[in-house]
Enzyme design. Sequence first.
Site, PDB file in Angstrom:
ATOM      1  N   GLU A   1      68.648  92.801  30.296  1.00  8.86           N
ATOM      2  CA  GLU A   1      67.729  93.928  30.473  1.00  8.86           C
ATOM      3  C   GLU A   1      67.275  93.930  31.929  1.00  8.86           C
ATOM      4  O   GLU A   1      66.284  93.291  32.285  1.00  8.86           O
ATOM      5  CB  GLU A   1      66.519  93.791  29.546  1.00  8.86           C
ATOM      6  CG  GLU A   1      66.844  93.761  28.068  1.00  8.86           C
ATOM      7  CD  GLU A   1      65.609  93.522  27.210  1.00  8.86           C
ATOM      8  OE1 GLU A   1      64.522  93.291  27.783  1.00  8.86           O
ATOM      9  OE2 GLU A   1      65.723  93.549  25.980  1.00  8.86           O
TER      10      GLU A   1
ATOM     11  N   GLU B   1      65.568  95.329  35.032  1.00  8.29           N
ATOM     12  CA  GLU B   1      64.557  96.301  35.463  1.00  8.29           C
ATOM     13  C   GLU B   1      64.777  96.678  36.927  1.00  8.29           C
ATOM     14  O   GLU B   1      65.378  95.926  37.696  1.00  8.29           O
ATOM     15  CB  GLU B   1      63.162  95.705  35.261  1.00  8.29           C
ATOM     16  CG  GLU B   1      62.856  95.419  33.802  1.00  8.29           C
ATOM     17  CD  GLU B   1      61.648  94.530  33.595  1.00  8.29           C
ATOM     18  OE1 GLU B   1      61.137  94.479  32.458  1.00  8.29           O
ATOM     19  OE2 GLU B   1      61.207  93.869  34.556  1.00  8.29           O
TER      20      GLU B   1
ATOM     21  N   GLU C   1      58.907 101.483  33.050  1.00  8.86           N
ATOM     22  CA  GLU C   1      58.418 100.113  32.874  1.00  8.86           C
ATOM     23  C   GLU C   1      56.959 100.001  33.313  1.00  8.86           C
ATOM     24  O   GLU C   1      56.343 100.981  33.736  1.00  8.86           O
ATOM     25  CB  GLU C   1      59.296  99.104  33.612  1.00  8.86           C
ATOM     26  CG  GLU C   1      60.255  98.324  32.701  1.00  8.86           C
ATOM     27  CD  GLU C   1      59.552  97.473  31.668  1.00  8.86           C
ATOM     28  OE1 GLU C   1      58.346  97.194  31.806  1.00  8.86           O
ATOM     29  OE2 GLU C   1      60.220  97.075  30.683  1.00  8.86           O
TER      30      GLU C   1
ATOM     31  N   GLU D   1      63.579 100.892  33.108  1.00  4.83           N
ATOM     32  CA  GLU D   1      64.531 100.020  32.427  1.00  4.83           C
ATOM     33  C   GLU D   1      65.441 100.872  31.563  1.00  4.83           C
ATOM     34  O   GLU D   1      64.988 101.811  30.902  1.00  4.83           O
ATOM     35  CB  GLU D   1      63.825  98.987  31.551  1.00  4.83           C
ATOM     36  CG  GLU D   1      64.787  98.055  30.818  1.00  4.83           C
ATOM     37  CD  GLU D   1      64.086  97.065  29.919  1.00  4.83           C
ATOM     38  OE1 GLU D   1      64.629  96.772  28.833  1.00  4.83           O
ATOM     39  OE2 GLU D   1      62.987  96.591  30.283  1.00  4.83           O
TER      40      GLU D   1
ATOM     41  N   ARG E   1      55.887  87.028  24.090  1.00  3.76           N
ATOM     42  CA  ARG E   1      56.531  87.390  25.354  1.00  3.76           C
ATOM     43  C   ARG E   1      56.000  86.600  26.543  1.00  3.76           C
ATOM     44  O   ARG E   1      56.473  86.780  27.659  1.00  3.76           O
ATOM     45  CB  ARG E   1      56.377  88.898  25.602  1.00  3.76           C
ATOM     46  CG  ARG E   1      57.145  89.742  24.599  1.00  3.76           C
ATOM     47  CD  ARG E   1      56.872  91.230  24.729  1.00  3.76           C
ATOM     48  NE  ARG E   1      57.520  91.962  23.643  1.00  3.76           N
ATOM     49  CZ  ARG E   1      58.742  92.493  23.707  1.00  3.76           C
ATOM     50  NH1 ARG E   1      59.443  92.374  24.821  1.00  3.76           N
ATOM     51  NH2 ARG E   1      59.249  93.129  22.680  1.00  3.76           N
TER      52      ARG E   1
ATOM     53  N   GLU F   1      66.188  85.047  23.727  1.00  2.00           N
ATOM     54  CA  GLU F   1      66.000  85.848  24.939  1.00  2.00           C
ATOM     55  C   GLU F   1      65.406  84.946  26.014  1.00  2.00           C
ATOM     56  O   GLU F   1      64.284  84.466  25.881  1.00  2.00           O
ATOM     57  CB  GLU F   1      65.057  87.012  24.647  1.00  2.00           C
ATOM     58  CG  GLU F   1      64.719  87.872  25.853  1.00  2.00           C
ATOM     59  CD  GLU F   1      63.615  88.875  25.546  1.00  2.00           C
ATOM     60  OE1 GLU F   1      63.276  89.662  26.442  1.00  2.00           O
ATOM     61  OE2 GLU F   1      63.069  88.837  24.422  1.00  2.00           O
TER      62      GLU F   1
ATOM     63  N   ARG G   1      63.774  84.659  29.476  1.00  2.00           N
ATOM     64  CA  ARG G   1      62.987  85.689  30.141  1.00  2.00           C
ATOM     65  C   ARG G   1      62.702  85.434  31.628  1.00  2.00           C
ATOM     66  O   ARG G   1      62.144  86.292  32.291  1.00  2.00           O
ATOM     67  CB  ARG G   1      61.660  85.862  29.398  1.00  2.00           C
ATOM     68  CG  ARG G   1      61.846  86.420  27.997  1.00  2.00           C
ATOM     69  CD  ARG G   1      60.544  86.538  27.231  1.00  2.00           C
ATOM     70  NE  ARG G   1      59.575  87.425  27.844  1.00  2.00           N
ATOM     71  CZ  ARG G   1      59.566  88.747  27.734  1.00  2.00           C
ATOM     72  NH1 ARG G   1      60.523  89.350  27.045  1.00  2.00           N
ATOM     73  NH2 ARG G   1      58.636  89.465  28.302  1.00  2.00           N
TER      74      ARG G   1
END
Length: 470
Positions: free
Chosen positions: A130, A132, A212, A220, A339, A358, A360
Site C-alpha cells: 500500500e 502512499e 490519505e 493512496e 495499527r 501486514e 507497517r
Amino acid sequence: MNPKAAIELGQKNGAVMVDLKFIDLPGKWQHTSIPFTLLEESTFEDGVGFDGSSIRGFQPINQSDMLLIPDPITAVMDPFTKHPTLSLQCTIQDTITRQAYSRDPRYIARKATEYLKSTGIADTAYFGPEAEFFVFDDVRFDVKSNNGFYFVDSVEAVWNTGREENPNLGHKIRHKEGYFPVPPQDTLMDLRTEIVLAMQSVGLSVELSHHEVATAGQGEIGMRFDELLRNADKLMLFKYIVKNVAARNGKSATFMPKPLAMDNGNGMHVHQSLWKDGKPLFAGEEYGGLSELALYYIGGILKHAKSLNAITNPTTNSYKRLVPGFEAPVNLAYSSRNRSASVRISTYSPSPKSRRIEVRFPDPTCNPYLAFSAMMLAGIDGIQNKILPGAPLDKDIYALSPEELKAVPTVCGSLGEALAALEADHEYLLKGDVFTKDVIEMWLDYKRENEVNEDRRYPTPIEYKMYYDI
C-alpha cells in the site's frame, strides 16, 4: 505472455518503439528504447546492450558492457508516450558469461521465489503493498554551501486558508484530517480516478482509492496482492503511472516518506502470506486466527527488523517518518487490528484465504524487489528457527507509559544505524544465494557514501532555528 504474444500486442496497437525498463540498485526505474521493427523473438533471449557503468550500484567503467533481457510477461502499452510504445521490463545479464547479474534487483527477487520453493515450506509468497504518495501543485528546493530551502504547496493545504486565490473558497484540509473528506475538500478525486484508469489499462487490479490522512494532497490507491516478483514489477509500474498522471495534469507526485513537517508521511504497509499447493499457510487457531507457522514468520520479521530497515526504509528521510510518539509504527510488536503495532494482523475477512500479516514500517522509497525478498527471507528464517514473536501487544502503543515502552524494542532511528544493523545481521539474506556478499557490500558502501555522508555535510533550517543564537 510469451515473446510471440508480446510482439503481437505491440503490432495490434501500432507500436513504433519498444521501451526497455529496468531498475537500478537504489530502486529507480531506468530505460532505453529501440524501434519496434528491431524487436524479434530472439531479442528476448539475445538481449540489448547498455552501459552498466553509468547505472547506480552497477559496474565499474572497465567492465561496463551489459545486456537487458526483456521479460515478455511484463509487456504493456505505455499509457503516456505520444507515439505507440510497447513497454517491457528487463533483467540483466553479463555480456561475456551470459549469467544473470548478481546486483540486478529483479534477479534477486527471482532467486528469492526459487529459494522459497527449495525450502519445502511454501511454493508461493504473496505480497500486497500500500504505497502512499503526495500530489503537490508547486515544488521548489535548492541546496548550496551558504543556503538551502524546500517549498511545497497544495491548494488543499491548511496553510492556504488566508491566501489570496481570487477567490479563496475555503474548504482546506486541516493537518491529520485528510482521511477522508469528500469534495470539495478532496480536490484530487478525479486525478486519482485517472490514475486508476491508467492502471487498469495496463492490467493492474485496483482495490481502492482514497485521500490519505495528511493535508496537502496525500493519497493512496491499493493494488490487489500478487506473487512476490510480479507485484514488485507492478509496484514500479504503479509509481510510474502516479507520477506521470500527475505531471500531465500540471502537478507533481512524490513517494518521499516525509515531505511535510508536523503531518503524516508516506508509508508502504506490506501485506504478505505464504501458500503451498494452492492452500494458505497463515490461517490457523493461534492468536488472531494465525497458524503457528505465521507466528514464526512474524518472529523472524521482528528479530531482523533493524537490519531490514536498511532495505525497507533506505533513505535518510525515511527516519523523519519513523519518529517515536507520532503516526508511524516504530515499536516492534505485533497485534490483531492494532495499527500502532509494526506488524498487524488484518481482520477484515474471516476467510482462511485472507489471513495475512501486514508489516507497517516500510516506506515507498524502497526497492520493492529487495524489500519484498528481504522480508520474506526474514520470515523464512523465523520459520526455520521457530522464532516466536512473544506476546502480542493489544494496547494503544502510543498511550503506553514510558516505563511500559522501555520493554518494547523499536526500529532504527537513522539510516546510519540501520546500515550498521544490516552489516551486523545479514546472514539470513545470504541463504539460497538470494542476496550475495557483493550486493550487501555495495548497498552499504553506496548508501554511506552517497546518502548518509552527503546528509551529514549540510546544516538544515531547523538547526538554525534551534542553535544559531547559542
